[in-house]
Design a protein around this motif. Structure first.
Motif, PDB file in Angstrom:
ATOM      1  N   ARG A   7      75.661  50.291-134.827  1.00  0.00           N
ATOM      2  CA  ARG A   7      76.825  49.753-134.131  1.00  0.00           C
ATOM      3  C   ARG A   7      76.946  48.251-134.395  1.00  0.00           C
ATOM      4  O   ARG A   7      76.719  47.418-133.525  1.00  0.00           O
ATOM      5  CB  ARG A   7      76.711  50.038-132.632  1.00  0.00           C
ATOM      6  N   PRO A   8      77.307  47.868-135.629  1.00  0.00           N
ATOM      7  CA  PRO A   8      77.338  46.447-135.997  1.00  0.00           C
ATOM      8  C   PRO A   8      78.346  45.622-135.208  1.00  0.00           C
ATOM      9  O   PRO A   8      78.109  44.441-134.947  1.00  0.00           O
ATOM     10  CB  PRO A   8      77.677  46.471-137.484  1.00  0.00           C
ATOM     11  N   PHE A  13      79.025  41.154-131.514  1.00  0.00           N
ATOM     12  CA  PHE A  13      79.625  40.619-130.294  1.00  0.00           C
ATOM     13  C   PHE A  13      78.556  40.092-129.344  1.00  0.00           C
ATOM     14  O   PHE A  13      78.714  39.012-128.756  1.00  0.00           O
ATOM     15  CB  PHE A  13      80.460  41.687-129.588  1.00  0.00           C
ATOM     16  N   ILE A  14      77.467  40.829-129.181  1.00  0.00           N
ATOM     17  CA  ILE A  14      76.387  40.383-128.303  1.00  0.00           C
ATOM     18  C   ILE A  14      75.790  39.067-128.804  1.00  0.00           C
ATOM     19  O   ILE A  14      75.512  38.158-128.024  1.00  0.00           O
ATOM     20  CB  ILE A  14      75.313  41.479-128.178  1.00  0.00           C
ATOM     21  N   ALA A  15      75.624  38.950-130.113  1.00  0.00           N
ATOM     22  CA  ALA A  15      75.121  37.691-130.674  1.00  0.00           C
ATOM     23  C   ALA A  15      76.114  36.557-130.425  1.00  0.00           C
ATOM     24  O   ALA A  15      75.724  35.440-130.051  1.00  0.00           O
ATOM     25  CB  ALA A  15      74.862  37.858-132.166  1.00  0.00           C
ATOM     26  N   ALA A  16      77.400  36.847-130.608  1.00  0.00           N
ATOM     27  CA  ALA A  16      78.422  35.812-130.435  1.00  0.00           C
ATOM     28  C   ALA A  16      78.506  35.339-128.991  1.00  0.00           C
ATOM     29  O   ALA A  16      78.708  34.137-128.738  1.00  0.00           O
ATOM     30  CB  ALA A  16      79.778  36.339-130.896  1.00  0.00           C
ATOM     31  N   ARG A  17      78.360  36.254-128.031  1.00  0.00           N
ATOM     32  CA  ARG A  17      78.492  35.814-126.645  1.00  0.00           C
ATOM     33  C   ARG A  17      77.330  34.901-126.247  1.00  0.00           C
ATOM     34  O   ARG A  17      77.524  33.951-125.480  1.00  0.00           O
ATOM     35  CB  ARG A  17      78.617  37.009-125.699  1.00  0.00           C
ATOM     36  N   HIS A  18      76.144  35.129-126.792  1.00  0.00           N
ATOM     37  CA  HIS A  18      75.028  34.236-126.494  1.00  0.00           C
ATOM     38  C   HIS A  18      75.210  32.887-127.181  1.00  0.00           C
ATOM     39  O   HIS A  18      74.919  31.841-126.592  1.00  0.00           O
ATOM     40  CB  HIS A  18      73.706  34.882-126.915  1.00  0.00           C
ATOM     41  N   ARG A  19      75.692  32.900-128.400  1.00  0.00           N
ATOM     42  CA  ARG A  19      75.943  31.639-129.111  1.00  0.00           C
ATOM     43  C   ARG A  19      76.996  30.810-128.374  1.00  0.00           C
ATOM     44  O   ARG A  19      76.807  29.589-128.156  1.00  0.00           O
ATOM     45  CB  ARG A  19      76.395  31.962-130.532  1.00  0.00           C
ATOM     46  N   PHE A  20      78.077  31.456-127.979  1.00  0.00           N
ATOM     47  CA  PHE A  20      79.151  30.771-127.264  1.00  0.00           C
ATOM     48  C   PHE A  20      78.627  30.189-125.953  1.00  0.00           C
ATOM     49  O   PHE A  20      78.895  29.028-125.613  1.00  0.00           O
ATOM     50  CB  PHE A  20      80.286  31.758-127.004  1.00  0.00           C
ATOM     51  N   ALA A  21      77.859  30.978-125.217  1.00  0.00           N
ATOM     52  CA  ALA A  21      77.341  30.536-123.926  1.00  0.00           C
ATOM     53  C   ALA A  21      76.391  29.360-124.068  1.00  0.00           C
ATOM     54  O   ALA A  21      76.490  28.360-123.333  1.00  0.00           O
ATOM     55  CB  ALA A  21      76.647  31.693-123.217  1.00  0.00           C
TER      56      ALA A  21
END
Length: 276
Positions: free
Chosen positions: A54-55, A60-68
């Motif tokens: 499920r890439p 998305f999970i990686a992006a939300r942590h980076r953004f946060a």
């Protein structure tokens, strides 16, 4: 949640963060503790299609942590010294926190928090003195009261990381949490949310349908989704003067370096900051 057990979805998100370090080279978000905190067989996990197939969700999970965490760094530069991780799950920020001057409050269901502390001990990951654990049921407890009891200063700015939680909450619980954050001077939050299924294109709808079935099987059903316009209205009414909302096009452009495209609906990343 299942009584006496850690959140299954929190564990699943942690697996995606770890797998991102290998399959994607951690190019969006690097977490040196991602595998260590899990305590599972790395090679076996990377060979398991259930963990790697499920890439879109993984990115998305990686992006939300980076953004946060990028947003948090800016808040610390402004002088924020209190960090609250809501629905902490197996998030490892508090144990690799680059901001030594901050105090971190990890908030989660009591069962998840207790299990995590056992996992940290087993993994040999040290818990800094700056970390405080706070057990909260987001649907029934008064969040700010619990935080103040744990030592949060409600008169000083605070930053809230609220990742992977809103899609599982009722609108009432979301509203109550945002009210609590808005009560803090310059209270700032980053969270993710999903729009209702009728706003999704075919691919996003297929992904959401699959996710709905998966999380329902483990007793942690998703909510119906949040209308963007209603959410923005709520934030304005609560006094959040700054709102930045990234939909799929903006996430693609910012974190993947691709053309934004014209897709609508799906998962969003949102930053909101209340007035001082």
């Amino acid at each position: 949640m299942r009584e006496g057990e850690p959140s299954r979805t929190a564990f699943g998100s942690a697996v995606h963060r770890a797998v991102h370090q290998d399959l994607d080279g951690g190019r969006i978000f690097r977490d040196p503790l991602a595998w260590q905190i899990l305590g599972i067989d790395r090679e076996a996990t990377l060979a398991d299609p259930a963990a790697t197939e499920r890439p879109r969700l993984r990115v998305f999970i990686a992006a939300r942590h980076r953004f946060a965490e990028d947003t948090l760094a800016t808040a610390v530069e402004r002088g924020t010294r209190q960090v609250v991780v809501l629905g902490a799950g197996l998030d490892a920020f508090a144990y690799r926190n680059p901001h030594a001057e901050t105090r971190v409050f990890e908030v989660d269901f009591p069962a998840t928090g207790a299990w995590k502390r056992d996992r940290l001990a087993d993994a040999g990951i040290a818990v800094p003195d700056s970390v405080t654990y706070v057990g909260v049921d987001f649907e029934s407890d008064d969040l700010m009261s619990r935080l103040v009891e744990a030592g949060l200063d409600p008169t000083a700015p605070a930053f809230f990381l609220w990742l992977g939680v809103v899609p599982y909450l009722t609108w009432e619980a979301v509203t109550a949490t945002l009210m609590a954050i808005a009560s803090v001077p310059s209270g700032e939050v980053v969270f993710d949310y999903t729009t209702p299924t009728h706003q999704l294109d075919a691919k996003a709808l297929s992904d959401r349908t699959d996710l709905i079935a998966r999380v329902a099987e483990v007793g942690e059903p998703l909510s119906a989704g949040v209308e963007t316009e209603a959410l923005h209205t709520l934030l304005a009414d609560l006094g959040f003067g700054e709102v930045e909302d990234l939909g799929r096009p903006q996430i693609r452009a910012r974190f993947l370096g691709r053309q934004a495209g014209s897709e609508t609906g799906g998962a969003h990343l949102l930053r909101a900051r209340a007035s001082a």
